[in-house]
Enzyme design. Structure first.
Site, PDB file in Angstrom:
ATOM      1  N   TYR A  48       0.918   1.453   2.745  1.00 29.55           N
ATOM      2  CA  TYR A  48       0.051   1.063   1.641  1.00 29.55           C
ATOM      3  C   TYR A  48       0.096   2.141   0.567  1.00 29.55           C
ATOM      4  O   TYR A  48       0.137   3.344   0.873  1.00 29.55           O
ATOM      5  CB  TYR A  48      -1.385   0.882   2.131  1.00 29.55           C
ATOM      6  CG  TYR A  48      -2.342   0.454   1.044  1.00 29.55           C
ATOM      7  CD1 TYR A  48      -2.233  -0.796   0.450  1.00 29.55           C
ATOM      8  CD2 TYR A  48      -3.359   1.310   0.605  1.00 29.55           C
ATOM      9  CE1 TYR A  48      -3.102  -1.193  -0.550  1.00 29.55           C
ATOM     10  CE2 TYR A  48      -4.232   0.922  -0.395  1.00 29.55           C
ATOM     11  CZ  TYR A  48      -4.103  -0.330  -0.963  1.00 29.55           C
ATOM     12  OH  TYR A  48      -4.960  -0.721  -1.966  1.00 29.55           O
ATOM     13  N   ASP A  62     -10.465   7.416  -9.968  1.00 25.95           N
ATOM     14  CA  ASP A  62      -9.976   6.045  -9.803  1.00 25.95           C
ATOM     15  C   ASP A  62     -10.814   5.091 -10.651  1.00 25.95           C
ATOM     16  O   ASP A  62     -11.623   4.312 -10.133  1.00 25.95           O
ATOM     17  CB  ASP A  62     -10.036   5.663  -8.323  1.00 25.95           C
ATOM     18  CG  ASP A  62      -9.491   4.269  -8.055  1.00 25.95           C
ATOM     19  OD1 ASP A  62      -8.678   3.785  -8.868  1.00 25.95           O
ATOM     20  OD2 ASP A  62      -9.895   3.668  -7.037  1.00 25.95           O
ATOM     21  N   ASP A  89      -1.464  -1.256  -4.692  1.00 23.71           N
ATOM     22  CA  ASP A  89      -2.688  -1.553  -5.441  1.00 23.71           C
ATOM     23  C   ASP A  89      -2.332  -1.673  -6.923  1.00 23.71           C
ATOM     24  O   ASP A  89      -1.932  -0.702  -7.552  1.00 23.71           O
ATOM     25  CB  ASP A  89      -3.678  -0.404  -5.205  1.00 23.71           C
ATOM     26  CG  ASP A  89      -5.001  -0.570  -5.927  1.00 23.71           C
ATOM     27  OD1 ASP A  89      -5.152  -1.522  -6.707  1.00 23.71           O
ATOM     28  OD2 ASP A  89      -5.884   0.278  -5.702  1.00 23.71           O
ATOM     29  N   ASP A  91      -4.535  -2.716  -9.255  1.00 22.92           N
ATOM     30  CA  ASP A  91      -5.784  -2.726 -10.017  1.00 22.92           C
ATOM     31  C   ASP A  91      -6.089  -4.135 -10.555  1.00 22.92           C
ATOM     32  O   ASP A  91      -6.065  -5.093  -9.795  1.00 22.92           O
ATOM     33  CB  ASP A  91      -5.741  -1.691 -11.142  1.00 22.92           C
ATOM     34  CG  ASP A  91      -5.901  -0.268 -10.623  1.00 22.92           C
ATOM     35  OD1 ASP A  91      -6.260  -0.104  -9.442  1.00 22.92           O
ATOM     36  OD2 ASP A  91      -5.658   0.677 -11.391  1.00 22.92           O
ATOM     37  N   HIS A 116      -1.841  -6.287  -4.656  1.00 26.27           N
ATOM     38  CA  HIS A 116      -3.115  -7.007  -4.811  1.00 26.27           C
ATOM     39  C   HIS A 116      -3.675  -6.743  -6.201  1.00 26.27           C
ATOM     40  O   HIS A 116      -3.543  -5.651  -6.764  1.00 26.27           O
ATOM     41  CB  HIS A 116      -4.121  -6.677  -3.703  1.00 26.27           C
ATOM     42  CG  HIS A 116      -4.535  -5.244  -3.592  1.00 26.27           C
ATOM     43  ND1 HIS A 116      -5.420  -4.643  -4.438  1.00 26.27           N
ATOM     44  CD2 HIS A 116      -4.183  -4.290  -2.688  1.00 26.27           C
ATOM     45  CE1 HIS A 116      -5.618  -3.393  -4.073  1.00 26.27           C
ATOM     46  NE2 HIS A 116      -4.872  -3.146  -3.016  1.00 26.27           N
ATOM     47  N   GLU A 118      -7.236  -7.377  -8.503  1.00 28.84           N
ATOM     48  CA  GLU A 118      -8.661  -7.550  -8.247  1.00 28.84           C
ATOM     49  C   GLU A 118      -9.376  -8.231  -9.400  1.00 28.84           C
ATOM     50  O   GLU A 118      -8.814  -8.406 -10.489  1.00 28.84           O
ATOM     51  CB  GLU A 118      -9.301  -6.200  -7.938  1.00 28.84           C
ATOM     52  CG  GLU A 118      -9.261  -5.221  -9.101  1.00 28.84           C
ATOM     53  CD  GLU A 118      -9.427  -3.783  -8.637  1.00 28.84           C
ATOM     54  OE1 GLU A 118     -10.359  -3.126  -9.130  1.00 28.84           O
ATOM     55  OE2 GLU A 118      -8.632  -3.327  -7.808  1.00 28.84           O
ATOM     56  N   CYS A 126     -13.669   2.475  -8.434  1.00 27.49           N
ATOM     57  CA  CYS A 126     -13.479   2.432  -6.992  1.00 27.49           C
ATOM     58  C   CYS A 126     -14.354   1.350  -6.372  1.00 27.49           C
ATOM     59  O   CYS A 126     -15.544   1.225  -6.701  1.00 27.49           O
ATOM     60  CB  CYS A 126     -13.813   3.794  -6.386  1.00 27.49           C
ATOM     61  SG  CYS A 126     -13.783   3.811  -4.580  1.00 27.49           S
ATOM     62  N   ARG A 161      -7.681  -9.562  -4.514  1.00 23.86           N
ATOM     63  CA  ARG A 161      -8.833  -8.784  -4.048  1.00 23.86           C
ATOM     64  C   ARG A 161     -10.058  -9.248  -4.815  1.00 23.86           C
ATOM     65  O   ARG A 161     -10.016  -9.407  -6.038  1.00 23.86           O
ATOM     66  CB  ARG A 161      -8.589  -7.296  -4.295  1.00 23.86           C
ATOM     67  CG  ARG A 161      -9.839  -6.448  -4.102  1.00 23.86           C
ATOM     68  CD  ARG A 161      -9.555  -4.979  -4.280  1.00 23.86           C
ATOM     69  NE  ARG A 161     -10.717  -4.288  -4.827  1.00 23.86           N
ATOM     70  CZ  ARG A 161     -10.797  -2.982  -5.042  1.00 23.86           C
ATOM     71  NH1 ARG A 161      -9.757  -2.211  -4.757  1.00 23.86           N
ATOM     72  NH2 ARG A 161     -11.887  -2.445  -5.559  1.00 23.86           N
ATOM     73  N   GLU A 191     -13.281  -6.939  -0.587  1.00 23.95           N
ATOM     74  CA  GLU A 191     -13.652  -5.524  -0.644  1.00 23.95           C
ATOM     75  C   GLU A 191     -15.104  -5.305  -0.258  1.00 23.95           C
ATOM     76  O   GLU A 191     -15.984  -6.125  -0.533  1.00 23.95           O
ATOM     77  CB  GLU A 191     -13.385  -4.981  -2.052  1.00 23.95           C
ATOM     78  CG  GLU A 191     -13.723  -3.497  -2.241  1.00 23.95           C
ATOM     79  CD  GLU A 191     -12.891  -2.567  -1.374  1.00 23.95           C
ATOM     80  OE1 GLU A 191     -12.980  -2.671  -0.135  1.00 23.95           O
ATOM     81  OE2 GLU A 191     -12.188  -1.705  -1.938  1.00 23.95           O
ATOM     82  N   ASN A 213     -10.170  -3.283   4.593  1.00 24.51           N
ATOM     83  CA  ASN A 213     -10.022  -1.943   4.033  1.00 24.51           C
ATOM     84  C   ASN A 213     -10.924  -0.980   4.796  1.00 24.51           C
ATOM     85  O   ASN A 213     -12.143  -1.010   4.639  1.00 24.51           O
ATOM     86  CB  ASN A 213     -10.398  -1.963   2.547  1.00 24.51           C
ATOM     87  CG  ASN A 213     -10.301  -0.591   1.904  1.00 24.51           C
ATOM     88  OD1 ASN A 213      -9.731   0.340   2.466  1.00 24.51           O
ATOM     89  ND2 ASN A 213     -10.878  -0.456   0.713  1.00 24.51           N
TER      90      ASN A 213
END
Length: 299
Positions: A48, A62, A89, A91, A116, A118, A126, A161, A191, A213
């Site tokens: 990952y 982040d 990731d 974002d 992914h 989101e 985050c 996500r 999440e 996660n």
């Protein structure tokens, strides 16, 4: 030696096949290419690549400050050294829906096996911090539809996500997960789930793979692999764990250097040079050099 022998297409096909199987896939987060190779050597199922880790690597929080080019470049460096599939990731897709389509293609070019995207407001934060905001369902759906439309390799995994659980509750997260699957998402990343029952509720809502996660110091309890398997989870990530372990060890080493003036007392905590050379395949490089440069020039 050098890079993985498998093509990105082959890794994606194997990833899809493994996700369709009965076993939960264990996917630790790599903080650099070398740690990705160690993850492979220890027998895990994938690598990952965390946005939080990429941000931290640049000395940034982040909060959506990294760019697509930075993420794609780092993702390529990590993915190309391992035979394992790499999930990254992405974002919020780095902009509007059209940007999400371009993000998919850039990450395909980088050799990544899946991403992914989101549903947070851009710029994101985050997922385990308070005060998150999510976009409306229409925008979340458009992001996923655009990502799917941009895909060229049908085995490239597009995961949606959703951060809705922490903002609007579990029922809203279930409804959004269903809508994201209807929009074309191949898998769902819910999440900040707080309990196994909450994971089970998402599992019951959709018929695609579900990711858990297990990040430390967050909203979710740190469930074991067997606990997650018991509620039907297909994939688990530990996104920042190796970075946290490495930074903790680095801090302790620097403290010892300050206090003792030497690291002689820390040698048993270090990776031995021989182990590092084995991981880097020094022997393979030496053999390659000898095989290729095995001629002499007559004078």
């Amino acid at each position: 030696m050098l890079y993985a022998t498998s093509t990105p297409e082959a890794k994606r096909a194997r990833f899809r096949e493994a996700l369709a199987g009965p076993r939960l896939l264990r996917v630790p987060g790599a903080f650099n290419p070398l740690s990705a190779r160690l993850i492979e050597r220890k027998g895990f199922d994938g690598v990952y690549i965390s946005g939080a880790v990429l941000s931290a690597d640049l000395g940034l929080p982040d909060i959506g400050l990294t760019t697509l080019s930075e993420v794609a470049a780092r993702g390529a460096q990590i993915a190309r050294v391992t035979e394992l599939p790499a999930l990254i990731d992405a974002d919020t897709g780095f902009g509007e829906p059209m940007n999400a389509a371009r993000t998919v293609q850039e990450l395909e070019n980088a050799g990544i096996s899946g991403l992914h995207i989101e549903d947070q407001v851009n710029p994101k934060r985050c997922g385990h911090l308070d005060g998150k905001e999510v976009v409306g369902l229409d925008i979340a759906v458009r992001r996923i539809r655009a990502a799917v439309a941009g895909r060229r390799d049908p085995n490239f995994l597009i995961m949606a996500r959703t951060d809705v659980r922490a903002v609007e509750g579990l029922d809203a997260a279930r409804d959004r997960a269903k809508a994201l699957v209807d929009a074309g998402a191949d898998a769902i990343f819910p999440e900040a789930m707080r309990t196994l029952d909450e994971f089970a509720a998402i599992r019951d809502a959709v018929d695609v793979p579900i990711l858990a996660n297990m990040t430390e110091f967050g909203k979710s309890e740190l469930f074991t692999v067997s606990q997650l398997e018991s509620v039907g989870i297909d994939l688990v990530i530990w996104p920042v764990s190796l970075l946290r372990l490495a930074m903790g060890a680095a801090e302790r080493g620097l403290d010892a250097l300050t206090a003792e003036g030497s690291l002689a007392g820390q040698l048993d905590r270090m990776q031995h040079r021989a182990d590092l050379y084995e991981l880097l395949d020094y022997e393979g490089y030496s053999g390659f050099y000898a095989d290729v440069f095995n001629f002499t020039v007559e004078r």
